[in-house]
Design a protein around this motif. Sequence first.
Motif, PDB file in Angstrom:
ATOM      1  N   SER A  29       0.830  -1.206   0.000  1.00 28.91           N
ATOM      2  CA  SER A  29       0.000   0.000   0.000  1.00 28.91           C
ATOM      3  C   SER A  29       0.861   1.251   0.000  1.00 28.91           C
ATOM      4  CB  SER A  29      -0.921   0.000   1.222  1.00 28.91           C
ATOM      5  OG  SER A  29      -1.824  -1.085   1.177  1.00 28.91           O
ATOM      6  N   ARG A  30       1.898   1.243   0.823  1.00 26.96           N
ATOM      7  CA  ARG A  30       2.777   2.416   0.881  1.00 26.96           C
ATOM      8  C   ARG A  30       3.466   2.644  -0.457  1.00 26.96           C
ATOM      9  NH1 ARG A  30       3.905   0.152   6.064  1.00 26.96           N
ATOM     10  NH2 ARG A  30       5.866  -0.734   5.300  1.00 26.96           N
ATOM     11  N   LEU A  31       3.885   1.570  -1.110  1.00 28.61           N
ATOM     12  CA  LEU A  31       4.553   1.689  -2.406  1.00 28.61           C
ATOM     13  C   LEU A  31       3.583   2.209  -3.468  1.00 28.61           C
ATOM     14  CD1 LEU A  31       7.049   1.203  -4.153  1.00 28.61           C
ATOM     15  CD2 LEU A  31       6.263  -1.153  -4.500  1.00 28.61           C
ATOM     16  N   LEU A  32       2.373   1.676  -3.490  1.00 21.25           N
ATOM     17  CA  LEU A  32       1.390   2.118  -4.470  1.00 21.25           C
ATOM     18  C   LEU A  32       1.024   3.583  -4.256  1.00 21.25           C
ATOM     19  CD1 LEU A  32      -0.460   1.383  -6.811  1.00 21.25           C
ATOM     20  CD2 LEU A  32      -2.163   0.593  -5.143  1.00 21.25           C
ATOM     21  N   ALA A  33       0.853   3.978  -3.001  1.00 14.93           N
ATOM     22  CA  ALA A  33       0.530   5.374  -2.714  1.00 14.93           C
ATOM     23  C   ALA A  33       1.663   6.294  -3.153  1.00 14.93           C
ATOM     24  CB  ALA A  33       0.241   5.548  -1.224  1.00 14.93           C
ATOM     25  N   ALA A  34       2.893   5.889  -2.911  1.00 19.78           N
ATOM     26  CA  ALA A  34       4.042   6.729  -3.261  1.00 19.78           C
ATOM     27  C   ALA A  34       4.155   6.933  -4.762  1.00 19.78           C
ATOM     28  CB  ALA A  34       5.323   6.100  -2.722  1.00 19.78           C
ATOM     29  N   THR A  35       3.728   5.945  -5.551  1.00 19.03           N
ATOM     30  CA  THR A  35       3.902   6.036  -7.005  1.00 19.03           C
ATOM     31  C   THR A  35       2.702   6.660  -7.718  1.00 19.03           C
ATOM     32  OG1 THR A  35       3.089   3.756  -7.209  1.00 19.03           O
ATOM     33  CG2 THR A  35       5.475   4.085  -7.088  1.00 19.03           C
ATOM     34  N   THR A  36       1.543   6.719  -7.062  1.00 15.73           N
ATOM     35  CA  THR A  36       0.333   7.209  -7.756  1.00 15.73           C
ATOM     36  C   THR A  36      -0.301   8.433  -7.120  1.00 15.73           C
ATOM     37  OG1 THR A  36      -1.143   5.750  -6.481  1.00 15.73           O
ATOM     38  CG2 THR A  36      -0.197   4.877  -8.526  1.00 15.73           C
ATOM     39  N   GLU A  37       0.152   8.831  -5.950  1.00 13.69           N
ATOM     40  CA  GLU A  37      -0.532   9.902  -5.206  1.00 13.69           C
ATOM     41  C   GLU A  37      -0.546  11.225  -5.959  1.00 13.69           C
ATOM     42  OE1 GLU A  37      -2.957  10.963  -2.139  1.00 13.69           O
ATOM     43  OE2 GLU A  37      -2.027   8.992  -2.342  1.00 13.69           O
ATOM     44  N   ALA A  38       0.407  11.442  -6.839  1.00 13.79           N
ATOM     45  CA  ALA A  38       0.444  12.698  -7.583  1.00 13.79           C
ATOM     46  C   ALA A  38      -0.761  12.863  -8.500  1.00 13.79           C
ATOM     47  CB  ALA A  38       1.725  12.785  -8.416  1.00 13.79           C
ATOM     48  N   VAL A  39      -1.381  11.738  -8.860  1.00  9.50           N
ATOM     49  CA  VAL A  39      -2.520  11.790  -9.774  1.00  9.50           C
ATOM     50  C   VAL A  39      -3.808  11.339  -9.102  1.00  9.50           C
ATOM     51  CG1 VAL A  39      -3.458  10.920 -11.959  1.00  9.50           C
ATOM     52  CG2 VAL A  39      -1.005  11.389 -11.739  1.00  9.50           C
ATOM     53  N   LEU A  40      -3.734  10.246  -8.334  1.00  9.93           N
ATOM     54  CA  LEU A  40      -4.923   9.649  -7.746  1.00  9.93           C
ATOM     55  C   LEU A  40      -4.830   9.654  -6.226  1.00  9.93           C
ATOM     56  CD1 LEU A  40      -5.212   6.534 -10.075  1.00  9.93           C
ATOM     57  CD2 LEU A  40      -6.590   8.627 -10.197  1.00  9.93           C
ATOM     58  N   PRO A  41      -5.986   9.764  -5.544  1.00  8.69           N
ATOM     59  CA  PRO A  41      -5.987   9.748  -4.072  1.00  8.69           C
ATOM     60  C   PRO A  41      -5.841   8.329  -3.535  1.00  8.69           C
ATOM     61  CG  PRO A  41      -8.224   9.949  -4.877  1.00  8.69           C
ATOM     62  CD  PRO A  41      -7.333   9.981  -6.092  1.00  8.69           C
ATOM     63  N   ALA A  42      -4.692   7.717  -3.817  1.00  4.34           N
ATOM     64  CA  ALA A  42      -4.493   6.308  -3.473  1.00  4.34           C
ATOM     65  C   ALA A  42      -4.590   6.065  -1.976  1.00  4.34           C
ATOM     66  CB  ALA A  42      -3.138   5.838  -4.008  1.00  4.34           C
ATOM     67  N   THR A  43      -3.983   6.939  -1.190  1.00  2.56           N
ATOM     68  CA  THR A  43      -4.010   6.748   0.261  1.00  2.56           C
ATOM     69  C   THR A  43      -5.442   6.729   0.768  1.00  2.56           C
ATOM     70  OG1 THR A  43      -1.859   7.833   0.502  1.00  2.56           O
ATOM     71  CG2 THR A  43      -3.247   7.691   2.469  1.00  2.56           C
ATOM     72  N   PHE A  86      -8.508  35.039  -3.724  1.00  3.92           N
ATOM     73  CA  PHE A  86      -8.509  33.838  -4.552  1.00  3.92           C
ATOM     74  C   PHE A  86      -8.355  32.651  -3.620  1.00  3.92           C
ATOM     75  CE2 PHE A  86      -5.930  30.870  -7.393  1.00  3.92           C
ATOM     76  CZ  PHE A  86      -7.065  30.305  -7.950  1.00  3.92           C
ATOM     77  N   ALA A  87      -9.476  31.998  -3.317  1.00  2.74           N
ATOM     78  CA  ALA A  87      -9.486  30.851  -2.403  1.00  2.74           C
ATOM     79  C   ALA A  87     -10.263  29.721  -3.074  1.00  2.74           C
ATOM     80  CB  ALA A  87     -10.124  31.231  -1.076  1.00  2.74           C
ATOM     81  N   PRO A  88      -9.613  28.952  -3.935  1.00  2.00           N
ATOM     82  CA  PRO A  88     -10.300  27.884  -4.656  1.00  2.00           C
ATOM     83  C   PRO A  88     -10.600  26.697  -3.758  1.00  2.00           C
ATOM     84  CG  PRO A  88      -7.957  27.800  -5.105  1.00  2.00           C
ATOM     85  CD  PRO A  88      -8.182  29.031  -4.268  1.00  2.00           C
ATOM     86  N   HIS A  89     -11.293  25.719  -4.313  1.00  4.68           N
ATOM     87  CA  HIS A  89     -11.485  24.440  -3.638  1.00  4.68           C
ATOM     88  C   HIS A  89     -10.127  23.956  -3.136  1.00  4.68           C
ATOM     89  CE1 HIS A  89     -12.332  20.180  -3.086  1.00  4.68           C
ATOM     90  NE2 HIS A  89     -13.623  20.403  -3.268  1.00  4.68           N
ATOM     91  N   VAL A  90     -10.081  23.471  -1.906  1.00  2.60           N
ATOM     92  CA  VAL A  90      -8.796  23.153  -1.280  1.00  2.60           C
ATOM     93  C   VAL A  90      -8.030  22.052  -2.007  1.00  2.60           C
ATOM     94  CG1 VAL A  90      -9.462  23.958   0.996  1.00  2.60           C
ATOM     95  CG2 VAL A  90      -9.916  21.586   0.349  1.00  2.60           C
ATOM     96  N   MET A  91      -8.713  21.272  -2.852  1.00  2.09           N
ATOM     97  CA  MET A  91      -8.018  20.195  -3.571  1.00  2.09           C
ATOM     98  C   MET A  91      -7.504  20.628  -4.935  1.00  2.09           C
ATOM     99  SD  MET A  91      -7.927  17.773  -1.466  1.00  2.09           S
ATOM    100  CE  MET A  91      -7.206  16.557  -2.567  1.00  2.09           C
ATOM    101  N   LEU A  92      -7.789  21.849  -5.374  1.00  2.00           N
ATOM    102  CA  LEU A  92      -7.400  22.258  -6.716  1.00  2.00           C
ATOM    103  C   LEU A  92      -5.883  22.227  -6.907  1.00  2.00           C
ATOM    104  CD1 LEU A  92      -8.234  23.294  -9.502  1.00  2.00           C
ATOM    105  CD2 LEU A  92      -8.251  25.612  -8.569  1.00  2.00           C
ATOM    106  N   PHE A  93      -5.140  22.655  -5.889  1.00  4.51           N
ATOM    107  CA  PHE A  93      -3.682  22.690  -5.996  1.00  4.51           C
ATOM    108  C   PHE A  93      -3.010  21.679  -5.067  1.00  4.51           C
ATOM    109  CE2 PHE A  93      -5.007  26.753  -7.683  1.00  4.51           C
ATOM    110  CZ  PHE A  93      -4.115  26.988  -8.720  1.00  4.51           C
ATOM    111  N   GLU A  94      -3.768  20.712  -4.589  1.00  2.00           N
ATOM    112  CA  GLU A  94      -3.221  19.739  -3.637  1.00  2.00           C
ATOM    113  C   GLU A  94      -2.267  18.766  -4.320  1.00  2.00           C
ATOM    114  OE1 GLU A  94      -2.970  17.871   0.235  1.00  2.00           O
ATOM    115  OE2 GLU A  94      -3.639  19.831  -0.465  1.00  2.00           O
ATOM    116  N   ARG A  95      -2.551  18.416  -5.569  1.00  3.19           N
ATOM    117  CA  ARG A  95      -1.713  17.476  -6.312  1.00  3.19           C
ATOM    118  C   ARG A  95      -1.306  18.092  -7.645  1.00  3.19           C
ATOM    119  NH1 ARG A  95      -5.937  14.234  -4.302  1.00  3.19           N
ATOM    120  NH2 ARG A  95      -5.234  12.722  -2.739  1.00  3.19           N
TER     121      ARG A  95
END
Length: 393
Positions: free
Chosen positions: A57-71, A218-227
């Motif tokens: 799980s930790r490995l998958l999260a580390a490799t995909t978190e930039a695009v998908l909310p794997a964690t 300028f206060a967008p949805h908090v997830m807009l710049f999260e990843r």
Amino acid sequence: MAHSLPIALALARGGRDLEIVVATTNRRLTAEVIRLGGGLVGHGVSLVELDLTRRASRLLAATTEAVLPATKLLIYGDNLDFFRSLDVLVVAEKTSLILKTRHGLRDLKIIHTRHGAGDRAIGFDKASAGFDHVLVSGRKIRDRLVHETGVDPARISIVGYPKFDLLPARRATHPLLDDGRPVVLYNPHVSPHLSSWYQDGRRVLDWFVEHDDHHLIFAPHVMLFERPFVATIDKLRLDRAGRIEERYLRAPNIHIDLGSRASTTMAYTQRADLYLGDVSSQVYEFMLKPRPCVFLNSHRIAWAGDPNFGHWRTGPVIEDLADLGSAMERSRREHETVWRPVQEALFNQSFDLTDEPSAERAARAVARFAGQAWPAPEAVGLADAALTRTGTF
């Protein structure tokens, strides 16, 4: 957190025979629970921080978190023993349903508090019917759940809006905003297929750079710049928000907040003089005090009569940024005669607010679902109700 934690705290204050556990998934959330807990964490409320426990799980999260909310997805499978220990799980989001659909925890009862009182279609999809009970802010939400998703009305409780209980007694301000110039809040959503940011956002910022007779928050949805990338599942889309250029960061009349605590406490929706956005449910929090609104239809959506864009009836809707200045002027000029009555009607449909704090009403619904008696509203002391209403933000 603001949509669920107040309910846990109200349950703890109620003194019922309930073991209350608040589970977080990172240190930021843990710190917020402690800050907002008002001394109840460790004294009526237990706090558990869940983590990924399996190496895969930790490995998958580390490799995909930039695009998908794997964690966010993997945390459930890695903590099944914790979730099995619960009788009732109270959540503000829908991902937790995978405990039933994927991990087989059929006996776990899940209550949905929802988050926000917005109109987007994803709030009324088939997953909404997967919960054992749903807490809603008002009759608009209840009616759409019943008619569009088939939720049994008996599984719905109208409780108001616990997040409103957390409003501070005094409005927070920022030194930038105190010189008399009108303050506009630009609050684009994160979803690429609905948000105005990807097509028009920088042009909005450019407009305010060139028109410094206005302040802009300028206060967008908090997830807009999260990843680095934004992916959405309701309509499969992948996009990237990009970076904020230096000319916007240096503009003296623009305050940029990409996700600080202030962007989640309603400080900006309460401070701004005009709301500029697209499909965020925060517009309904803004309408707690009716004020001018303008909406950006960057995707040229045929929205008239569509309940998923009901809030667009509360101010001018534009498709061309060249019309921004005139639309804001129109929204101000016509606010009292045209837009305010519509805002008040939609607000009252969206929020059923009473003298009793919403978190207390929600706590009663949760306790009764769990088989615990709860005192009637008239039995709640006025001092306790006032304390709950002022909150700790």
